[in-house]
Design a protein around this motif. Structure first.
Motif, PDB file in Angstrom:
ATOM      1  N   MET A   1     121.409  49.981  22.781  1.00 27.52           N
ATOM      2  CA  MET A   1     120.874  50.704  21.640  1.00 27.52           C
ATOM      3  C   MET A   1     119.350  50.692  21.743  1.00 27.52           C
ATOM      4  N   ASN A   2     118.721  51.835  21.453  1.00 29.35           N
ATOM      5  CA  ASN A   2     117.273  51.865  21.592  1.00 29.35           C
ATOM      6  C   ASN A   2     116.591  51.133  20.430  1.00 29.35           C
ATOM      7  N   LEU A   3     115.366  50.736  20.667  1.00 30.22           N
ATOM      8  CA  LEU A   3     114.612  49.894  19.750  1.00 30.22           C
ATOM      9  C   LEU A   3     114.459  50.522  18.367  1.00 30.22           C
ATOM     10  N   ASP A   4     114.055  51.782  18.309  1.00 37.01           N
ATOM     11  CA  ASP A   4     113.861  52.439  17.017  1.00 37.01           C
ATOM     12  C   ASP A   4     115.162  52.467  16.217  1.00 37.01           C
ATOM     13  N   LEU A   5     116.288  52.688  16.904  1.00 34.02           N
ATOM     14  CA  LEU A   5     117.584  52.719  16.235  1.00 34.02           C
ATOM     15  C   LEU A   5     117.997  51.331  15.746  1.00 34.02           C
ATOM     16  N   GLN A   6     117.723  50.301  16.537  1.00 35.91           N
ATOM     17  CA  GLN A   6     118.010  48.923  16.104  1.00 35.91           C
ATOM     18  C   GLN A   6     117.252  48.593  14.825  1.00 35.91           C
ATOM     19  N   ILE A   7     115.967  48.945  14.803  1.00 35.14           N
ATOM     20  CA  ILE A   7     115.135  48.659  13.637  1.00 35.14           C
ATOM     21  C   ILE A   7     115.609  49.467  12.427  1.00 35.14           C
ATOM     22  N   ALA A   8     115.887  50.745  12.633  1.00 35.38           N
ATOM     23  CA  ALA A   8     116.370  51.589  11.536  1.00 35.38           C
ATOM     24  C   ALA A   8     117.694  51.053  10.980  1.00 35.38           C
ATOM     25  N   GLN A  30     103.059  49.265  10.910  1.00 37.32           N
ATOM     26  CA  GLN A  30     102.906  50.101  12.110  1.00 37.32           C
ATOM     27  C   GLN A  30     101.564  50.831  12.117  1.00 37.32           C
ATOM     28  N   LYS A  31     101.028  51.167  10.944  1.00 35.13           N
ATOM     29  CA  LYS A  31      99.704  51.804  10.891  1.00 35.13           C
ATOM     30  C   LYS A  31      98.617  50.812  11.269  1.00 35.13           C
ATOM     31  N   ILE A  32      98.817  49.545  10.920  1.00 35.54           N
ATOM     32  CA  ILE A  32      97.834  48.507  11.232  1.00 35.54           C
ATOM     33  C   ILE A  32      97.977  48.054  12.685  1.00 35.54           C
ATOM     34  N   VAL A  33      99.198  47.951  13.155  1.00 39.70           N
ATOM     35  CA  VAL A  33      99.508  47.447  14.500  1.00 39.70           C
ATOM     36  C   VAL A  33     100.321  48.513  15.244  1.00 39.70           C
ATOM     37  N   PRO A  34      99.656  49.534  15.775  1.00 48.09           N
ATOM     38  CA  PRO A  34     100.410  50.629  16.392  1.00 48.09           C
ATOM     39  C   PRO A  34     101.001  50.305  17.767  1.00 48.09           C
ATOM     40  N   SER A  35     100.707  49.131  18.299  1.00 49.22           N
ATOM     41  CA  SER A  35     101.180  48.804  19.639  1.00 49.22           C
ATOM     42  C   SER A  35     102.352  47.836  19.610  1.00 49.22           C
ATOM     43  N   LYS A  36     103.083  47.766  20.684  1.00 51.91           N
ATOM     44  CA  LYS A  36     104.140  46.800  20.986  1.00 51.91           C
ATOM     45  C   LYS A  36     105.038  46.458  19.801  1.00 51.91           C
ATOM     46  N   LEU A  37     106.120  47.170  19.697  1.00 51.39           N
ATOM     47  CA  LEU A  37     107.128  46.946  18.674  1.00 51.39           C
ATOM     48  C   LEU A  37     108.322  46.275  19.329  1.00 51.39           C
ATOM     49  N   ARG A  38     108.967  45.348  18.611  1.00 49.45           N
ATOM     50  CA  ARG A  38     110.165  44.699  19.151  1.00 49.45           C
ATOM     51  C   ARG A  38     111.112  44.330  18.021  1.00 49.45           C
ATOM     52  N   PHE A  39     112.362  44.057  18.378  1.00 48.24           N
ATOM     53  CA  PHE A  39     113.357  43.623  17.410  1.00 48.24           C
ATOM     54  C   PHE A  39     114.076  42.411  17.978  1.00 48.24           C
ATOM     55  N   LEU A  40     114.108  41.339  17.193  1.00 52.49           N
ATOM     56  CA  LEU A  40     114.817  40.127  17.587  1.00 52.49           C
ATOM     57  C   LEU A  40     116.028  39.997  16.674  1.00 52.49           C
ATOM     58  N   ASP A  41     117.213  39.911  17.263  1.00 48.44           N
ATOM     59  CA  ASP A  41     118.437  39.899  16.459  1.00 48.44           C
ATOM     60  C   ASP A  41     118.775  38.536  15.869  1.00 48.44           C
ATOM     61  N   GLY A  42     117.981  37.510  16.170  1.00 46.82           N
ATOM     62  CA  GLY A  42     118.195  36.186  15.608  1.00 46.82           C
ATOM     63  C   GLY A  42     119.198  35.335  16.362  1.00 46.82           C
ATOM     64  N   GLY A  56     109.157  42.651  15.154  1.00 41.13           N
ATOM     65  CA  GLY A  56     107.878  42.122  15.598  1.00 41.13           C
ATOM     66  C   GLY A  56     106.904  43.233  15.938  1.00 41.13           C
ATOM     67  N   TYR A  57     105.637  42.988  15.645  1.00 35.22           N
ATOM     68  CA  TYR A  57     104.571  43.967  15.862  1.00 35.22           C
ATOM     69  C   TYR A  57     103.434  43.299  16.624  1.00 35.22           C
ATOM     70  N   GLY A  58     102.870  44.008  17.580  1.00 38.02           N
ATOM     71  CA  GLY A  58     101.759  43.466  18.348  1.00 38.02           C
ATOM     72  C   GLY A  58     102.245  42.505  19.409  1.00 38.02           C
ATOM     73  N   GLN A  74     102.724  39.280  17.011  1.00 39.47           N
ATOM     74  CA  GLN A  74     101.672  38.747  16.140  1.00 39.47           C
ATOM     75  C   GLN A  74     102.110  38.766  14.675  1.00 39.47           C
ATOM     76  N   ILE A  75     102.801  39.829  14.283  1.00 42.21           N
ATOM     77  CA  ILE A  75     103.267  39.998  12.910  1.00 42.21           C
ATOM     78  C   ILE A  75     104.775  40.195  12.951  1.00 42.21           C
ATOM     79  N   GLY A  76     105.484  39.530  12.049  1.00 38.21           N
ATOM     80  CA  GLY A  76     106.934  39.690  11.966  1.00 38.21           C
ATOM     81  C   GLY A  76     107.346  40.079  10.558  1.00 38.21           C
ATOM     82  N   LEU A  77     108.453  40.804  10.457  1.00 41.02           N
ATOM     83  CA  LEU A  77     109.004  41.233   9.174  1.00 41.02           C
ATOM     84  C   LEU A  77     110.488  40.931   9.175  1.00 41.02           C
TER      85      LEU A  77
END
Length: 140
Positions: A1-8, A30-42, A56-58, A74-77
């Motif tokens: 599954m692609n990253l954007d779809l996992q996050i959505a 994403q406006k503050i940290v436009p680079s390197k997006l990731r998803f960790l499933d835990g 994760g962002y940055g 750098q930043i997680g949500l």
């Protein structure tokens, strides 16, 4: 599954109003940290749940006591059982977040790297954004 779809899918799986608030935070970060997006499933290598899933962002290099390093965000949500957590990684002074932003944030608990709150209406979003911007500056 692609990253954007996992996050959505992750955001969509949350109940309202958490879903809308996480989407608003995701868009803001994403406006503050436009680079390197990731998803960790835990889940760990054995597919055992070890943490809440998080976005994760940055990017930064984390250094461990034994000398090992690894790339991390750098930043997680993340959603948690009572609300939302925003992680600001890489701040060396573990009292800085609480001392600098804690009183201005509103109804949030602040640890060395985590800002946890029940709902966005309980916090000052401008203060949260300032803390995120500070965190991004630390990883540079």
């Amino acid at each position: 599954m692609n990253l954007d779809l996992q996050i959505a899918d992750y955001i969509a799986s949350q109940p309202e109003p958490k879903r809308s608030e996480m989407q608003a935070l995701h868009d803001m970060i994403q406006k503050i940290v436009p680079s390197k997006l990731r998803f960790l499933d835990g889940k760990n290598a054995e597919n055992k749940t070890v943490s809440n899933p998080n976005i994760g962002y940055g990017s930064q290099t984390m250094k461990y006591a034994g000398g090992k390093t690894r790339e991390f965000y750098q930043i997680g949500l993340s959603a948690n059982t009572t609300g939302i957590s925003v992680y600001i990684m890489g701040i060396e002074d573990k009292k800085y977040l609480a001392e600098t932003y804690g009183a201005k944030l509103g109804k949030a608990s602040v640890s060395g790297y985590c800002i946890k709150f029940k709902t966005l209406k309980d916090i000052d979003i401008d203060t949260l954004e300032a803390a995120i911007r500070y965190g991004i500056g630390q990883g540079q």
